[in-house]
Design a protein around this motif. Structure first.
Motif, short mmCIF file in Angstrom:
data_model
loop_
_atom_site.label_atom_id
_atom_site.label_comp_id
_atom_site.label_asym_id
_atom_site.label_seq_id
_atom_site.Cartn_x
_atom_site.Cartn_y
_atom_site.Cartn_z
N MET E 1 111.30 -32.21 9.31
CA MET E 1 110.74 -31.00 9.13
C MET E 1 109.52 -31.04 9.33
SD MET E 1 111.48 -28.89 5.83
CE MET E 1 112.27 -30.19 5.10
N SER E 2 108.74 -30.73 10.67
CA SER E 2 107.41 -30.75 10.90
C SER E 2 106.56 -29.68 10.68
CB SER E 2 107.25 -31.35 12.38
OG SER E 2 107.90 -30.24 13.26
N ASP E 3 107.13 -28.37 10.06
CA ASP E 3 106.23 -27.29 9.83
C ASP E 3 105.24 -27.78 8.75
OD1 ASP E 3 107.92 -25.71 11.46
OD2 ASP E 3 108.93 -24.76 9.79
N PHE E 4 103.99 -26.99 9.03
CA PHE E 4 102.93 -27.13 8.24
C PHE E 4 103.21 -26.48 6.78
CE2 PHE E 4 98.65 -25.96 6.85
CZ PHE E 4 98.27 -27.05 6.24
N TRP E 5 103.05 -26.92 5.78
CA TRP E 5 103.21 -26.20 4.53
C TRP E 5 102.51 -26.59 3.24
CZ3 TRP E 5 104.87 -28.29 0.11
CH2 TRP E 5 105.58 -29.63 0.11
N LEU E 6 101.80 -27.61 3.45
CA LEU E 6 100.80 -28.05 2.26
C LEU E 6 99.51 -28.60 2.96
CD1 LEU E 6 100.62 -28.70 -0.73
CD2 LEU E 6 101.76 -30.97 -0.46
N GLY E 7 98.49 -27.86 2.53
CA GLY E 7 97.23 -28.18 3.17
C GLY E 7 96.28 -29.00 2.03
N SER E 8 96.77 -28.46 0.71
CA SER E 8 95.70 -28.81 -0.18
C SER E 8 96.44 -28.75 -1.56
CB SER E 8 94.51 -28.17 -0.14
OG SER E 8 93.52 -28.48 -1.30
N LEU E 9 96.01 -29.61 -2.55
CA LEU E 9 96.56 -29.51 -3.98
C LEU E 9 95.63 -28.61 -4.80
CD1 LEU E 9 98.12 -33.01 -4.68
CD2 LEU E 9 99.02 -31.08 -3.52
N VAL E 10 94.38 -28.18 -4.44
CA VAL E 10 93.32 -27.66 -4.84
C VAL E 10 93.91 -26.24 -5.02
CG1 VAL E 10 91.03 -27.18 -5.10
CG2 VAL E 10 91.77 -29.38 -4.37
N THR E 11 93.71 -25.45 -6.09
CA THR E 11 93.86 -24.09 -6.26
C THR E 11 92.81 -23.53 -7.22
OG1 THR E 11 95.17 -24.30 -8.29
CG2 THR E 11 96.26 -24.49 -6.35
N ASP E 12 92.45 -22.26 -6.69
CA ASP E 12 91.56 -21.43 -7.77
C ASP E 12 91.73 -21.33 -9.29
OD1 ASP E 12 89.91 -21.21 -5.59
OD2 ASP E 12 90.64 -19.08 -5.16
N THR E 13 92.89 -21.34 -9.70
CA THR E 13 93.17 -21.22 -11.02
C THR E 13 94.54 -22.01 -11.26
OG1 THR E 13 94.79 -19.25 -10.44
CG2 THR E 13 92.53 -18.52 -10.92
N PRO E 14 94.67 -22.13 -12.62
CA PRO E 14 95.95 -22.65 -13.24
C PRO E 14 96.99 -22.24 -12.93
CG PRO E 14 94.17 -22.44 -15.02
CD PRO E 14 93.68 -21.71 -13.83
N GLN E 15 97.19 -20.97 -13.08
CA GLN E 15 98.11 -20.24 -12.54
C GLN E 15 98.78 -20.65 -10.95
OE1 GLN E 15 98.85 -16.10 -14.04
NE2 GLN E 15 100.32 -15.69 -12.43
N ALA E 16 97.65 -20.38 -10.29
CA ALA E 16 97.88 -20.62 -8.74
C ALA E 16 98.44 -21.92 -8.67
CB ALA E 16 96.71 -20.46 -8.00
N GLY E 17 98.00 -22.99 -9.50
CA GLY E 17 98.51 -24.35 -9.56
C GLY E 17 99.66 -24.41 -9.91
N PHE E 18 100.16 -23.82 -11.11
CA PHE E 18 101.76 -23.78 -11.37
C PHE E 18 102.30 -23.28 -10.35
CE2 PHE E 18 105.41 -22.33 -13.83
CZ PHE E 18 105.33 -23.58 -14.93
N GLU E 19 102.05 -22.11 -9.76
CA GLU E 19 102.94 -21.66 -8.57
C GLU E 19 102.91 -22.54 -7.37
OE1 GLU E 19 100.91 -17.79 -8.48
OE2 GLU E 19 102.32 -17.12 -9.80
N LEU E 20 101.97 -23.32 -7.16
CA LEU E 20 102.04 -24.32 -6.00
C LEU E 20 103.01 -25.58 -6.73
CD1 LEU E 20 101.26 -25.73 -3.38
CD2 LEU E 20 99.29 -26.64 -4.61
#
Lengths: 76, 76, 76, 76, 76, 76
Positions: E1-20
């Protein structure tokens, strides 16, 4: 699911942090099963199933680890 | 559930911390199944079920991680 | 359960720390099922059940994380 | 069980650390079921049970967290 | 599975982090079962199974720990 | 199992780290069940079992915690 529901992991007290852990645990279910109707139908089942209740408490414990760390364990 | 039950994660001793972990684990169940009558009915079942007892101990271990970290592992 | 059984998380060696993790894991069960008679009755069952044995090892691993951190991983 | 089997969590390489995690996972089972005869009897069962194999890998992952932290993740 | 799907663990908000965390949890399934057709077929089953939903929330909680730490808990 | 397969926990990107977590999770199974023939036989079973797929994702999440920490969360 674009509703805003989580603005911060910081809480005033450990108990409020624990209650936020409950919320995160429920949201983890909600993202997988968005239908409130289905979730309401399942509730009486797992609410009477000791294994499911213990598993729920496990999820809460895991989320509480995160929130407690975020709050530096509410050390005064 | 607005009763006050968790004021601090800090305890005097590791054993008191472990016992607080027990309490957190039970509260994780209580928030999901608030009925004391139902919880009392389930207790004899999972109390005789090795898998459920081990799962309970897993929840306690997870909560104890949090509490031990909060207390800096009670290092003297 | 007011007996004194846990005075410190600090151990001299990693192996003693692992054995303390075993003890914590058993105490997690004991607080939920205080009857030694019931626990003795369950032991032969889960002792022959691979899934229960693996689950027990999971609890020990979780408690060992806590104890290893408390001992700064026994780094010399 | 007084045999000496764990002298240090420090390993030369990540792979040696992973293999130590395997060992800790097995020792967690062994402390609960000390009989080699019983463990040998169970092995063919869980070795063909996908759920048990995944659960074993979960225990290893948890122990590997501990060992990796103890080794500062073998960062050069 | 070589598709690119995860560039960073950093998110702007906690909710965006939860969704990640939700996304990571689904990707954990996808790497094991790459067939979208099979995953779509399984969805209605576990979506009505309380135990599976709780287990899903457990995976999300674990991934959220990672992402929250990566973001320093979004402390301001 | 003396083959060399794990030289470092450091990866260039979060996605490569996640894929290494997948590898660690599979190796955890492989050490318990070394027979490729048996593992291949089990794959179609758990690949269609939602519970097993979620449990697999749980193992990956746990290993990803380790790898993300090892990489300081790939913070720039």
């Amino acid at each position: 699911m674009s509703d805003f529901w989580l603005g911060s992991l910081v809480t005033d007290t450990p108990q409020a942090g624990f209650e936020l852990a409950i919320k995160l645990s429920r949201m983890g279910v909600k993202y997988t099963q968005p239908s409130a109707e289905v979730r309401d139908r399942l509730r009486p089942q797992y609410g009477e199933d000791a294994t499911a209740l213990i598993a729920s408490s496990q999820v809460v414990a895991t989320n509480f680890q995160t929130i407690a760390a975020a709050n530096n364990y509410w050390r005064s």
